[in-house]
Design an enzyme around this catalytic site. Sequence first.
Site, PDB file in Angstrom:
ATOM      1  N   HIS A   1       0.849  -1.196   0.000  1.00 60.71           N
ATOM      2  CA  HIS A   1       0.000   0.000   0.000  1.00 60.71           C
ATOM      3  C   HIS A   1       0.883   1.243   0.000  1.00 60.71           C
ATOM      4  CE1 HIS A   1       1.080  -0.343   4.246  1.00 60.71           C
ATOM      5  NE2 HIS A   1       0.864   0.958   4.307  1.00 60.71           N
TER       6      HIS A   1
ATOM      7  N   HIS B   1       5.570   6.677  -0.809  1.00 61.45           N
ATOM      8  CA  HIS B   1       6.340   5.519  -1.253  1.00 61.45           C
ATOM      9  C   HIS B   1       5.592   4.234  -0.901  1.00 61.45           C
ATOM     10  CE1 HIS B   1       7.325   5.750   3.002  1.00 61.45           C
ATOM     11  NE2 HIS B   1       7.595   4.451   2.923  1.00 61.45           N
TER      12      HIS B   1
END
Length: 171
Positions: free
Chosen positions: A39, A121
């Site tokens: 995720h 990120h």
Amino acid sequence: MRLFFALWPQEEVRTALKTAGWRVAKACGGKPTRAENLHLTLVFLGEVEPARLPEVRAAADAVSARAFELDLRELGYWPRQRIAWLAPTEPPRGLFDLVSALASGLGARGFALDDRPYLPHVTLLRQARCRGDLPKVDDIVWPVREFVLVSSRLGNEGASYAQLAAWSLPG
């Protein structure tokens, strides 16, 4: 409850991220993030009393943001944390708008949030020991059409996540 808002990839994006993680693991060692846990965190709330969950949901309900695409092409490594990650080289304005709207709504409801700069990120690998050049991975285009509220539990096998709610992004 330990909560955060995130972008959760569709199956084809998840598969591409998993492939990238294994490619980096071959070069750096370490532990790839489990596919079901991949995720991109938007806002981390940390521990939240269950009674405040309606306030968290209300903050998300008030978000007015549009769909966007993430072009994940920048592979990096944080040696101190021993994390290898994949990120957009130029994060789209829509991502920052979404994060800002969530943070603003949560802050207005009295939630204390991390004030460090936002570094979008996807964590591909933990306990990595990358030396020298990182391997080449394919660019991943991620069409973002929703965001989710996630509860996390830490255990002996690492974190496990449960999606509590999802919000669509029009456009």
